[in-house]
Design a protein around this motif. Sequence first.
Motif, short mmCIF file in Angstrom:
data_model
loop_
_atom_site.label_atom_id
_atom_site.label_comp_id
_atom_site.label_asym_id
_atom_site.label_seq_id
_atom_site.Cartn_x
_atom_site.Cartn_y
_atom_site.Cartn_z
N GLU A 96 -3.97 -16.00 11.09
CA GLU A 96 -3.97 -15.61 10.05
C GLU A 96 -4.71 -13.70 9.58
O GLU A 96 -3.74 -13.43 9.03
N LEU A 97 -5.18 -13.41 10.51
CA LEU A 97 -4.76 -12.39 10.18
C LEU A 97 -3.55 -10.98 10.57
O LEU A 97 -3.47 -10.33 9.52
N LEU A 98 -2.94 -12.28 11.66
CA LEU A 98 -2.23 -10.71 12.24
C LEU A 98 -0.85 -11.06 11.05
O LEU A 98 0.36 -10.04 10.35
N GLU A 99 -0.78 -12.15 10.24
CA GLU A 99 0.32 -12.61 9.06
C GLU A 99 -0.30 -11.68 8.33
O GLU A 99 0.78 -11.85 7.69
N LYS A 100 -1.62 -11.62 7.69
CA LYS A 100 -1.70 -10.55 6.22
C LYS A 100 -0.85 -9.26 6.97
O LYS A 100 -1.11 -8.90 6.03
N TYR A 101 -1.12 -8.89 8.18
CA TYR A 101 -1.25 -8.06 8.72
C TYR A 101 0.56 -7.33 8.95
O TYR A 101 1.17 -6.47 7.58
N LEU A 102 1.61 -8.19 8.87
CA LEU A 102 2.66 -8.07 8.97
C LEU A 102 3.36 -8.40 7.56
O LEU A 102 4.35 -7.94 6.82
N GLU A 103 2.22 -8.86 6.29
CA GLU A 103 2.99 -8.71 5.10
C GLU A 103 2.16 -7.72 4.17
O GLU A 103 2.51 -7.75 2.73
N GLY A 104 1.50 -7.56 5.44
CA GLY A 104 1.04 -5.81 3.93
C GLY A 104 -0.11 -5.80 3.55
O GLY A 104 0.02 -5.12 2.69
N GLU A 105 -0.86 -7.25 3.44
CA GLU A 105 -1.93 -7.54 2.26
C GLU A 105 -2.94 -6.74 2.97
O GLU A 105 -3.41 -6.86 4.19
N GLU A 106 -3.89 -6.33 2.75
CA GLU A 106 -4.73 -5.57 2.65
C GLU A 106 -5.80 -6.60 3.55
O GLU A 106 -6.23 -7.74 2.69
N ILE A 107 -6.53 -5.40 4.05
CA ILE A 107 -7.51 -6.78 5.33
C ILE A 107 -8.99 -6.71 5.13
O ILE A 107 -9.02 -4.76 5.12
N THR A 108 -10.04 -6.79 4.79
CA THR A 108 -10.95 -6.10 4.56
C THR A 108 -11.73 -6.14 5.86
O THR A 108 -11.75 -6.60 7.16
N GLU A 109 -12.92 -5.09 5.24
CA GLU A 109 -13.43 -4.61 6.64
C GLU A 109 -13.94 -5.63 7.57
O GLU A 109 -14.56 -5.60 8.61
#
Length: 691
Positions: free
Chosen positions: A220-233
Motif C-alpha cells: 500500500e505504501l509503495l502504491e502511494k509512493y509510486l502515485e506521488g501521494e504524501e506518506i506521513t511520518e
Amino acid sequence: MSEEIKTMRNVALAGHGGAGKTTLAEAMLFKAGVTKRLGKVEEGNTVMDFQPEEIRKQQSINTSFIKYTHSKHTITLMDTPGDQNFFSAAKTCFPVADCMAFVIDGVGGPSAMTEEAAASALEYNLPGFVIINKLDRERANFLTCVKACNSALKKNVVPICFPIGSENDFKGFVDIISGVAFEFDANGKSTKIDIPSDLLDDIEMAKEEFIENVAELDDELLEKYLEGEEITENELKATFRQGILDARFYPAICCSATKMIGIDTISDIINDYMPSPLDRGDWIAKDDKGEDVIISPDPDAEFSGFVFNTIVDPYAGRLSLFRVISGTLGKEGNVVNTTKDTKERFSQLLEIAGKEQRTITYALPGSIVAVAKLKNTLTGDTLTGGKDIQLPAPKPMPPVISFAISPKSKNDEDKIHEAVRKILEEDTGLQLNRNEETKQTVLSGRGLVHIEVTAEKIQRKFNVGMDIETPKVAYRETFKKKIRVQGKHKKQSGGHGQYGDCWIVLEPLHKGSGFEFVDKIVGGVIPKNYIPAVEAGVRDASKAGILAGFPCVDFRVTVDFGSYHSVDSSEMAFKMAGTLAFKKAAVDAKAVLLEPVMKIAVKVPEDSTGDIMGDLNSRRGRVLGMDSEDDKQIINALVPMAEILRYAPDLSSMTGGRGTFTMEFEQYDEVPGDMAKKVIERVNSEKEENK
C-alpha cells in the motif's frame, strides 16, 4: 507483566575491537544517570571493563552486562569483545540478545570481527542497527562507512541521519525521518537548529532514498509512493519498524561517543524500533524424542531458561548467567537442568551490573539474570521447571592455536590442572588435552593473546603460575629397506640361565598400515607359547624408535626361525630376544623420520588468495584446490604440522584479520633429509639436557 516485558530491550554491542563499544556504553550509562562520572578505557575506570586483564590491555576480554532506564524502557546492554582472541565470549551471548548494535569505526569502517558478528545476527535472524562511531576523527566518513557496511554485514544498510560537519568539526546531524537538525554541546545536550544550507540537497536526496527503501516493504505504501501521494511520518515509522523487526535491513546513525554526540538518539532508536522479548517471539526447543517444541515468552507459562555464560570465582564459586525464555522465576527455588538430567537449587536471584551483583525478587521472560553455586550447570545448558526440553546451544568456536602448559612450580602440578579445568567452565573458546606421546598438557585457544590472558587469570584467581611453550610435534619413524637378522639372548648365572633365540624379517609397509606381526615358525623351533613374547619385545622396542625415540610405524615383522632351551628358555628371555632382533634390524633398515601433515582449509577474501597460497607453499604445503563461499575463497591444502603451529597470527596479519582456517590430521609423510637431520639432532640434544 506483559506490559513490563514490552518495555524490555536486550542489546548486544558488537563489532571489531577498537571501534569504541565500551566507550559508547559508558556514554550511554552516563547520559542515563547510572554513573556520575564518564568512565574512560584509557584511565581504567569504566563500568564495563573492570577485570585487571581488561584494564591492563585496555580492551574487553569478557562480555559485560548492565541495565539502565530510558524513557520508561529498561535496556540491558551487553558489551561484547571484538578482538578475535576473545570473540568466543561474544558469540555465546549473541543468542540471548534481541538485537545487535553494530558499532563501526568511522575511520576504518567494518572489520573482520564485525563480519563475524553479522554472521551470527543472520544465523539467529536478529534485528539490528549500525552506529558509525568516531566521526570526529581525522579521515572519518559516514557515507563511505555505510557503503562498506552493506557488503560486510550482508544486509541493506539504510542511513536515517546525515552528519553536520566532518572530522574535528563534526557537531551534530540531521534526522532524515523527521527532517530536524540537531547540534550537540560538550555535555551531549542537543539543540534543534536549521538544516545547514549546504546540506539541503543531500538531505532531500537521502530522504527520497529512505522513503523508497521503506515503501518497498509495504504494497500500500509503495502504491502511494509510486502515485506521488504524501506518506506521513507515522506511516513511515510504522513500516520502518516492522522492516527492522523482520531483519530486512539495518538503519545507520551518526555518533561520537567521546564528544557525546548521538547518545540519547541511540537509546531512542532502541526504544522505538528494536524488539522486545515479545517481538522476538517464540523459541524452538527439542523434547526428549528430538521433536520441536515451541516455547513462547509467556510469563504465566512454566519456567525455562538458557545458560549462556559462566563466571568462576575461587571464593564465591560458580555463577551461572541465563536468559529467562518463558515463565516467571522467583527469588529462590528449584529448577531442573535437562541437559545434565539433574535437579538444582538456588537461594538468590541476581542481576549483573558490571562487576556488581544485585539481588532481585523475580525475573520475567527476556530477563538476563544469574544464580550462584549450581553444582552441575555449565554454559549451554537448559534449565526448566520440570519439562524435559532442551534449547539449542551454539557450537564453541574451534581453537586455532595450541601451547604446551606447565606449572612454574613442580608443587603446583595438581593445582594447575584444577585451575585450568575451572577456567574452561567459563571460557568455551579453550580446549585442554593430554598428548600421551609427547607427555605434554596442551591448551588450545583462539590466539596467543588468548592463552597468555588465560595464564594471567589463573595466576590471579588461583595463585598458580603457568608457563606456555610451543608444543612438541609427535613425529614417527619407519623403514625403507627389508632386512633379516637374528636376536639372541643368552645369559648364564647360578641356577637356571636365560635363553631365547629368534630370527626376524623386518620390512616396510605402505603408508598408514601400522604394525604387523607374522608367525612363520615351523617344526616347533620356537614353542608356540613363546611367540607372543617375541612380538611383545618387538612392540616395546619399536615404541622407543631408533632415530630420536619416536614410535615406529608402517612395518611388518615376521619371525621365521629360532631355537630354545628346554630348561633356560622363558617368556622373558624370548621378549629380550625380540627386542634385540628389532634393534639390530632397525640399524640397517634405513630408518626415516615421519611428520604429521594437516589438511587445512583457509577462508580468505579473494584479494588475499595469492599471498596465502604463496605463504602455504613456503611452509612446504601442497595446495589441493579452491572453493568459493559467498565473497570468500577457501584454499584447501596439506601442510606439515611443524610449519603451522603458530599460523593463526600470521594469517591474521596477512588478511587484516579477515582470514580464518580449520585443520585436521590427514597423514604422516617423510621429513626431507636435511630437515630430518636437524629435528633428530635437536630432539636428542634436548634429551641429553634433561638427563
